[in-house]
Write a protein that holds these residues in place. Structure first.
Motif, PDB file in Angstrom:
ATOM      1  N   ASP A   1     -20.605 -18.992  22.897  1.00  0.00           N
ATOM      2  CA  ASP A   1     -20.587 -19.943  21.784  1.00  0.00           C
ATOM      3  C   ASP A   1     -20.316 -19.294  20.427  1.00  0.00           C
ATOM      4  OD1 ASP A   1     -20.895 -22.100  23.343  1.00  0.00           O
ATOM      5  OD2 ASP A   1     -23.055 -22.343  22.998  1.00  0.00           O
ATOM      6  N   GLU A   2     -20.915 -18.141  20.179  1.00  0.00           N
ATOM      7  CA  GLU A   2     -20.784 -17.520  18.849  1.00  0.00           C
ATOM      8  C   GLU A   2     -19.352 -17.025  18.598  1.00  0.00           C
ATOM      9  OE1 GLU A   2     -22.735 -16.529  21.274  1.00  0.00           O
ATOM     10  OE2 GLU A   2     -22.557 -14.364  21.614  1.00  0.00           O
ATOM     11  N   ALA A   3     -18.554 -16.884  19.633  1.00  0.00           N
ATOM     12  CA  ALA A   3     -17.180 -16.397  19.458  1.00  0.00           C
ATOM     13  C   ALA A   3     -16.160 -17.539  19.454  1.00  0.00           C
ATOM     14  CB  ALA A   3     -16.840 -15.406  20.573  1.00  0.00           C
ATOM     15  N   LYS A   4     -16.608 -18.730  19.816  1.00  0.00           N
ATOM     16  CA  LYS A   4     -15.674 -19.842  20.033  1.00  0.00           C
ATOM     17  C   LYS A   4     -14.938 -20.272  18.773  1.00  0.00           C
ATOM     18  CE  LYS A   4     -16.888 -22.482  24.134  1.00  0.00           C
ATOM     19  NZ  LYS A   4     -18.032 -21.905  24.841  1.00  0.00           N
ATOM     20  N   GLU A   5     -15.676 -20.407  17.663  1.00  0.00           N
ATOM     21  CA  GLU A   5     -15.081 -20.969  16.455  1.00  0.00           C
ATOM     22  C   GLU A   5     -13.934 -20.086  15.937  1.00  0.00           C
ATOM     23  OE1 GLU A   5     -15.308 -23.926  15.365  1.00  0.00           O
ATOM     24  OE2 GLU A   5     -14.107 -23.603  13.551  1.00  0.00           O
ATOM     25  N   ASP A   6     -14.204 -18.768  15.812  1.00  0.00           N
ATOM     26  CA  ASP A   6     -13.158 -17.854  15.322  1.00  0.00           C
ATOM     27  C   ASP A   6     -11.934 -17.875  16.236  1.00  0.00           C
ATOM     28  OD1 ASP A   6     -14.761 -17.168  13.246  1.00  0.00           O
ATOM     29  OD2 ASP A   6     -15.184 -15.113  13.941  1.00  0.00           O
ATOM     30  N   ALA A   7     -12.190 -17.901  17.539  1.00  0.00           N
ATOM     31  CA  ALA A   7     -11.074 -17.878  18.496  1.00  0.00           C
ATOM     32  C   ALA A   7     -10.267 -19.173  18.393  1.00  0.00           C
ATOM     33  CB  ALA A   7     -11.610 -17.680  19.911  1.00  0.00           C
ATOM     34  N   TYR A   8     -10.960 -20.283  18.163  1.00  0.00           N
ATOM     35  CA  TYR A   8     -10.265 -21.565  18.012  1.00  0.00           C
ATOM     36  C   TYR A   8      -9.390 -21.558  16.753  1.00  0.00           C
ATOM     37  CZ  TYR A   8      -9.308 -26.515  17.509  1.00  0.00           C
ATOM     38  OH  TYR A   8      -8.657 -27.718  17.357  1.00  0.00           O
TER      39      TYR A   8
END
Ligand code: URA
Length: 203
Positions: free
Chosen positions: A181-188
């Motif tokens: 979850d903590e990596a999802k936003e940046d990757a999106y």
């Protein structure tokens, strides 16, 4: 498989419709799929997206990118200003391959041999669609379009696939779904930025 490939390349479809009829009639290389999932979108779309293979939902509905990864792709396209209906969407492999776990059908990654079996179709399909730009979503699409296993992290961005169309390499949307979850936003955000470049290149 070698025999099947020879038989396929003997066929000489004159249009995307003829090619699709051949694909629809064909047996899955690995048994199990409900149906072949064909490409979708306007012929001569400016942008064609190539994924890996249909997933569970795609296999049931007979349409590409309608499951969770497809919904994420739709959202990212909208955020990047690319109209989904104006793009052509297809897969490197046209049949769902899975392992049954209880009631669930778990997606299994196609082998290099399976990718090369389906490659003739993808090539012909893209010749007929004749987009300005082809986007490889993830490593399987890159393998299908280049014949080479290239890590996405190194190849991400504009690419040449040895064809008339321009190429672009980015991640597969299912990779974003699997991230913590903590990596999802940046990757999106990075994925949407890639799609904005795609939109600019295709204009
Ligand atoms: N993943 C893909 O690569 N293609 C689809 O159509 C759906 C999920």
């Amino acid at each position: 498989p070698a025999k099947a490939v020879a038989a396929m390349s003997d066929q000489d479809p004159a249009s995307l419709e003829e090619l699709n009829a051949i694909i629809r009639r064909s047996e899955p290389l690995v048994p199990g799929a409900t149906q072949a999932v064909l490409g979708e979108g306007p012929a001569h779309a400016a942008i064609a997206f190539v994924g890996e293979q249909p997933g569970d939902q795609e296999d049931r509905q007979g349409r590409p990118f309608v499951g969770p990864a497809g919904q994420l792709l739709s959202r990212a396209m909208a955020d990047a200003g690319i109209e989904r209906n104006a793009a052509y969407l297809t897969n490197a492999v046209k049949h769902f391959k899975f392992e049954e776990r209880g009631k669930r059908r778990i997606h299994q990654k196609p082998t290099a041999g399976e990718v090369s079996h389906y490659r003739w179709w993808l090539d012909r399909e893209l010749d007929f669609v004749a987009p300005k730009l082809v986007v490889a979503l993830g490593a399987t699409a890159v393998l299908a379009l280049t014949g080479k296993a290239i890590p996405i992290t190194r190849a991400r961005g504009p690419a040449a696939f040895g064809k008339a169309y321009e190429g672009f390499i980015t991640v597969h949307p299912s990779y974003l779904l699997r991230l913590p979850d903590e990596a999802k936003e940046d990757a999106y955000v990075a994925f949407v930025a890639d799609l904005k470049r795609v939109g600019d290149l295709a204009r």
